[in-house]
Design a protein around this motif. Structure first.
Motif: not given
Lengths: 247, 283
Positions: B1-28
């Protein structure tokens, strides 16, 4: 009138038939009969530009068939379709309106109403939301006839429509074919149950790698022609008024 | 569970992860939609072939410094045309023709890439490198997503009728060849986008698995398209989470999630009726 002249079709250089000439009359139900492999389906597919022809002119009331393509409705053999496709009965019938709609236009109220009415005509309104794989053979065939109805075609071509279907469906389809005849349309039916030839068809084309004979059923459905197209034995059985046979 | 929270915290912090998420969603989304048509047309192998055949295009684009989409489209369409040509001008069946053409293109792509660049770049092309998505990549992916949606909305009825009943479409005069090649062109564009998230080897999985999963749940094409896009999104996000948390390669992580959803649907979907089917076999 639909006229075919000099039609030659070959698969891998082996001609299925050559120099075929035949006419189909408006306001008539014309049956095409002949043994398996005689070229029945090939004849109609070549006529509709679905397969390549070596030579041949096909005209409808003097116009080339290509310019009247949208006036043809084709009810193909059911086995050629993917029955697991995610489409229900109503949407299948609606595809009948696509030809007249053309590109970039979606079916509107008018098209949907026409599809609804066509389903009523074949008594399948209560099945409209059903996926097509969940129908009996006869019901499915009626769905395809409904699609042909919404196409509002002048020429309707059916390939073995009565194979493997129940009597109720067969009667329902025959009723529609007769309605089309009364509307002066040209109806062409590939058929293999020789028993019903005289009852069902006004005109007949007898085929066996070429035209054996064609004309009004009463004239051409005779022992000589059946012997030429099929065999002497079959002909003898058919015309001795015994229990019929299927070719 | 903690790792999921970590993931979202990182998502807020790192641009590269946001870019990755946006791209992955569009490709999906885009691969689910186009993949649905690919599987309904019985063209899974063709999808695999085209996705591999773009490799030389990627290499050439890299060498010439042009947009990767252009290079990939040229080779994708070339492969589709060649496959059709070989199958229609000989007695060779289409699947064999596909095998010959795409393996040749793929091989050519390897040679060109090794000439053009270092092996680390090749590794990214083959397996995806979603954490290195640039802003320009996001722009390109957005454009492709727009093209896919427009294509399907405008030609929905043509895509439906040619997928379901091509013979009928021909009888009313529709040019089914143009629809086929247009779909192949859009497929190459999707392939190039998916290259970033899952890599060339696994593009076919993004095309086919979410679409196949959607197929198990519905009897309506429009619903299937939405579901396939949805399954594509869920597997992309979940896969990215696994990739970030356990340091797995993003491509395999996304594909494994998609496969797991398929497995669950295979057993659980009402249309699939797994248990009933089994019973009727044993009777």
């Amino acid at each position: 009138m639909l006229t075919i002249k000099n039609l030659t079709v070959a698969y891998d250089d082996t001609p299925v038939f050559s120099d075929v000439a035949v006419n189909f009359n408006a306001g008539k139900i014309t049956g095409i009969i002949g043994p398996n492999g005689a070229g029945k389906s090939t004849l109609i597919k070549a006529m509709m530009n679905l397969i390549k022809r070596e030579s041949g002119e096909i005209a409808y009331n003097g116009q080339s068939i290509k310019s009247v393509q949208k006036k043809i409705a084709y009810v193909e053999q059911r086995k050629e379709l993917d029955l697991t496709f995610p489409i229900d009965v109503f949407d299948l019938v609606l595809t009948g309106t696509y030809g007249k709609l053309g590109l970039f236009k979606s079916p509107s109220k008018r098209e949907k109403l026409a599809s609804k009415e066509a389903l009523e005509q074949v008594s399948l309104s209560s099945f409209s939301k059903r996926q097509i794989g969940n129908l009996s053979g006869g019901q499915l065939q009626r769905v395809f006839v409904a699609r042909a109805i919404v196409q509002q075609a002048e020429i309707i071509v059916l390939d073995e429509p009565f194979v493997g279907i129940d009597l109720q469906s067969e009667t329902a389809i025959m009723k529609i074919l007769k309605q089309w005849r009364d509307e002066n349309k040209t109806i062409i039916v590939i058929h293999h149950d020789l028993n019903k030839v005289s009852n069902y068809f006004d005109d007949l084309v007898i085929l066996n790698h070429g035209i054996v004979d064609y004309g009004p059923t009463q004239q051409v459905y005779n022992p000589q022609n059946m012997e030429k197209a099929f065999s002497a034995d079959l002909s003898a059985v058919l015309f001795s008024k015994q229990e019929g046979v299927q070719a | 569970m903690n790792s999921i929270i970590d993931f979202f915290v990182a998502l807020g912090k790192y641009d590269f992860l946001q870019s990755a998420l946006i791209t992955a969603v569009m490709v999906g989304i885009m691969s689910g939609i186009i993949g649905s048509f690919i599987i309904l047309r019985g063209m899974s192998l063709m999808g695999d072939a085209i996705s591999h055949a773009v490799l030389p295009g990627v290499a050439v684009a890299y060498m010439l410094g042009i947009n990767i989409l252009i290079g990939a489209s040229v080779f994708g369409i070339l492969a589709a045309l060649l496959i059709g040509f070989v199958a229609s001008k000989s007695k060779i069946k289409t699947d064999t023709s596909i095998g010959v053409v795409f393996s040749a293109f793929y091989a050519l792509g390897f040679i060109l890439i090794s000439m053009a660049e270092s092996s680390s770049n090749l590794h990214h092309i083959l397996f995806g490198n979603i954490l290195a998505v640039s802003d320009a990549d996001i722009m390109t992916t957005t454009v492709v997503l727009g093209i896919v949606i427009l294509f399907v909305v405008i030609f929905y009825k043509e895509l439906l009728v040619t997928s379901f009943d091509e013979t009928y479409a021909k009888t009313y005069g529709l040019n089914v060849q143009i629809i086929h090649y247009a779909l192949m062109l859009v497929l190459t564009l999707v392939t190039v986008s998916a290259l970033q998230t899952v890599g060339i080897i696994l593009v076919v999985a993004m095309l086919i698995t979410p679409a196949a999963t959607a197929f198990l749940w519905t009897d309506k094409l429009s619903t299937m398209l939405f579901l396939a896009a949805g399954f594509g999104i869920v597997s992309s996000i979940t896969g990215l989470y696994f990739s970030y948390t356990f340091n797995w390669a993003s491509g395999p992580a996304i594909v494994i999630v998609a496969a797991a959803m398929f497995a669950i649907s295979f057993i659980g979907a009402p249309k699939q009726n797994f248990f009933k089917l089994k019973r009727s076999v044993t009777q």
